[in-house]
Design a protein around this motif. Structure first.
Motif, PDB file in Angstrom:
ATOM      1  N   GLN A  76      35.336  46.545  51.765  1.00  0.00           N
ATOM      2  CA  GLN A  76      34.784  46.295  50.433  1.00  0.00           C
ATOM      3  C   GLN A  76      35.462  45.093  49.757  1.00  0.00           C
ATOM      4  O   GLN A  76      35.085  44.727  48.655  1.00  0.00           O
ATOM      5  CB  GLN A  76      34.966  47.523  49.531  1.00  0.00           C
ATOM      6  CG  GLN A  76      34.127  48.715  49.922  1.00  0.00           C
ATOM      7  CD  GLN A  76      34.426  49.895  49.022  1.00  0.00           C
ATOM      8  OE1 GLN A  76      35.304  50.701  49.317  1.00  0.00           O
ATOM      9  NE2 GLN A  76      33.715  49.979  47.911  1.00  0.00           N
ATOM     10  N   GLY A  77      36.473  44.540  50.400  1.00  0.00           N
ATOM     11  CA  GLY A  77      37.176  43.398  49.834  1.00  0.00           C
ATOM     12  C   GLY A  77      38.144  43.764  48.722  1.00  0.00           C
ATOM     13  O   GLY A  77      38.520  42.907  47.913  1.00  0.00           O
ATOM     14  N   LEU A  78      38.589  45.030  48.693  1.00  0.00           N
ATOM     15  CA  LEU A  78      39.479  45.488  47.618  1.00  0.00           C
ATOM     16  C   LEU A  78      40.953  45.427  48.011  1.00  0.00           C
ATOM     17  O   LEU A  78      41.815  45.333  47.139  1.00  0.00           O
ATOM     18  CB  LEU A  78      39.098  46.911  47.205  1.00  0.00           C
ATOM     19  CG  LEU A  78      37.663  47.068  46.695  1.00  0.00           C
ATOM     20  CD1 LEU A  78      37.342  48.530  46.424  1.00  0.00           C
ATOM     21  CD2 LEU A  78      37.433  46.228  45.457  1.00  0.00           C
ATOM     22  N   THR A  96      43.510  42.901  46.605  1.00  0.00           N
ATOM     23  CA  THR A  96      42.909  41.587  46.378  1.00  0.00           C
ATOM     24  C   THR A  96      42.688  41.466  44.875  1.00  0.00           C
ATOM     25  O   THR A  96      42.900  42.450  44.127  1.00  0.00           O
ATOM     26  CB  THR A  96      41.557  41.468  47.103  1.00  0.00           C
ATOM     27  OG1 THR A  96      40.665  42.455  46.557  1.00  0.00           O
ATOM     28  CG2 THR A  96      41.707  41.663  48.608  1.00  0.00           C
ATOM     29  N   GLU A  97      42.252  40.330  44.419  1.00  0.00           N
ATOM     30  CA  GLU A  97      41.962  40.174  42.984  1.00  0.00           C
ATOM     31  C   GLU A  97      40.857  41.142  42.557  1.00  0.00           C
ATOM     32  O   GLU A  97      40.930  41.745  41.488  1.00  0.00           O
ATOM     33  CB  GLU A  97      41.586  38.726  42.649  1.00  0.00           C
ATOM     34  CG  GLU A  97      42.774  37.811  42.568  1.00  0.00           C
ATOM     35  CD  GLU A  97      43.873  38.332  41.628  1.00  0.00           C
ATOM     36  OE1 GLU A  97      43.573  38.722  40.483  1.00  0.00           O
ATOM     37  OE2 GLU A  97      45.039  38.361  42.051  1.00  0.00           O
ATOM     38  N   THR A  98      39.852  41.299  43.410  1.00  0.00           N
ATOM     39  CA  THR A  98      38.777  42.256  43.115  1.00  0.00           C
ATOM     40  C   THR A  98      39.338  43.670  43.043  1.00  0.00           C
ATOM     41  O   THR A  98      38.966  44.453  42.163  1.00  0.00           O
ATOM     42  CB  THR A  98      37.674  42.173  44.196  1.00  0.00           C
ATOM     43  OG1 THR A  98      37.208  40.829  44.269  1.00  0.00           O
ATOM     44  CG2 THR A  98      36.519  43.101  43.876  1.00  0.00           C
ATOM     45  N   GLY A  99      40.233  43.998  43.969  1.00  0.00           N
ATOM     46  CA  GLY A  99      40.866  45.319  43.966  1.00  0.00           C
ATOM     47  C   GLY A  99      41.691  45.556  42.717  1.00  0.00           C
ATOM     48  O   GLY A  99      41.693  46.649  42.154  1.00  0.00           O
ATOM     49  N   ARG A 100      42.381  44.524  42.269  1.00  0.00           N
ATOM     50  CA  ARG A 100      43.200  44.645  41.059  1.00  0.00           C
ATOM     51  C   ARG A 100      42.303  44.898  39.833  1.00  0.00           C
ATOM     52  O   ARG A 100      42.602  45.736  38.992  1.00  0.00           O
ATOM     53  CB  ARG A 100      44.035  43.377  40.862  1.00  0.00           C
ATOM     54  CG  ARG A 100      45.162  43.543  39.870  1.00  0.00           C
ATOM     55  CD  ARG A 100      46.168  42.427  39.946  1.00  0.00           C
ATOM     56  NE  ARG A 100      46.757  42.204  41.271  1.00  0.00           N
ATOM     57  CZ  ARG A 100      47.623  43.013  41.872  1.00  0.00           C
ATOM     58  NH1 ARG A 100      48.011  44.112  41.275  1.00  0.00           N
ATOM     59  NH2 ARG A 100      48.107  42.725  43.066  1.00  0.00           N
ATOM     60  N   THR A 101      41.187  44.187  39.763  1.00  0.00           N
ATOM     61  CA  THR A 101      40.236  44.388  38.662  1.00  0.00           C
ATOM     62  C   THR A 101      39.667  45.804  38.697  1.00  0.00           C
ATOM     63  O   THR A 101      39.572  46.479  37.676  1.00  0.00           O
ATOM     64  CB  THR A 101      39.095  43.353  38.751  1.00  0.00           C
ATOM     65  OG1 THR A 101      39.666  42.052  38.694  1.00  0.00           O
ATOM     66  CG2 THR A 101      38.091  43.542  37.631  1.00  0.00           C
ATOM     67  N   ARG A 102      39.299  46.250  39.894  1.00  0.00           N
ATOM     68  CA  ARG A 102      38.747  47.599  40.058  1.00  0.00           C
ATOM     69  C   ARG A 102      39.789  48.641  39.694  1.00  0.00           C
ATOM     70  O   ARG A 102      39.477  49.657  39.071  1.00  0.00           O
ATOM     71  CB  ARG A 102      38.294  47.762  41.511  1.00  0.00           C
ATOM     72  CG  ARG A 102      37.398  48.911  41.796  1.00  0.00           C
ATOM     73  CD  ARG A 102      35.937  48.706  41.408  1.00  0.00           C
ATOM     74  NE  ARG A 102      35.346  47.482  41.855  1.00  0.00           N
ATOM     75  CZ  ARG A 102      34.669  47.300  42.986  1.00  0.00           C
ATOM     76  NH1 ARG A 102      34.500  48.302  43.816  1.00  0.00           N
ATOM     77  NH2 ARG A 102      34.144  46.128  43.276  1.00  0.00           N
TER      78      ARG A 102
END
Length: 163
Positions: A76-78, A96-102
């Motif tokens: 999922q790229g997280l 990842t940056e996306t994971g941090r946001t999530r």
């Protein structure tokens, strides 16, 4: 005729836990997550770069279970896996940056879930319920010979207050 087991605390606890998990799944699906995945993201947000063994221990699951979860989060790229300098066998997991946001968005899900769970309970009832659940948790953990993941800090804070 009603099932006499339905009046037991064990039944109520099990049924309540299932309902809580179902609502949690519904709320997490809005973030594209499944129950259990949010715990990994939150653990990594607290301490990024954990090993698979660290994650499995913190989640109280077997390493293959943690590995499957990390594989799904990676797809999922997280999160991403990286080998450690000097030892290609030691893999660490990073957000990842996306994971941090999530991960940040998970707090809102947990807050919404908590609000649903305790809707209609006043502060005194909430404290009492937490205290009773901790006692049940300790009973079960003692029977299993584990610490049960009890939050000793919360125990000390709430137990000092009259309920």
């Amino acid at each position: 005729m009603k099932d006499p087991f339905a009046k037991t605390i064990g039944y109520r606890l099990n049924h309540t836990a299932r309902l809580q998990r179902a609502l949690s799944a519904r709320l997490l699906s809005d973030l594209g997550l499944f129950p259990g995945q949010e715990s990994v993201l939150k653990l990594l947000s607290e301490q990024d770069g954990r090993t698979m063994g660290d994650l499995a221990a913190a989640l109280r699951v077997r390493p293959p279970t943690a590995s499957k979860t990390i594989a799904r989060l990676t797809s999922q790229g997280l999160v991403e896996r990286r080998t450690t300098d000097g030892d290609g066998r030691l893999v660490r997991v990073f957000l990842t940056e996306t994971g941090r946001t999530r991960s940040t968005a998970i707090d809102g899900v947990w807050e919404a879930l908590e609000n649903e769970i305790v809707a209609g309970l006043d502060g005194k009832e909430r404290k009492r319920l937490r205290k009773l659940l901790r006692k049940v948790e300790k009973n079960l953990a003692a029977r299993l010979g584990t610490d049960g993941g009890a939050d000793d800090e919360a125990d000390a804070t709430d137990d000092d207050e009259d309920i």
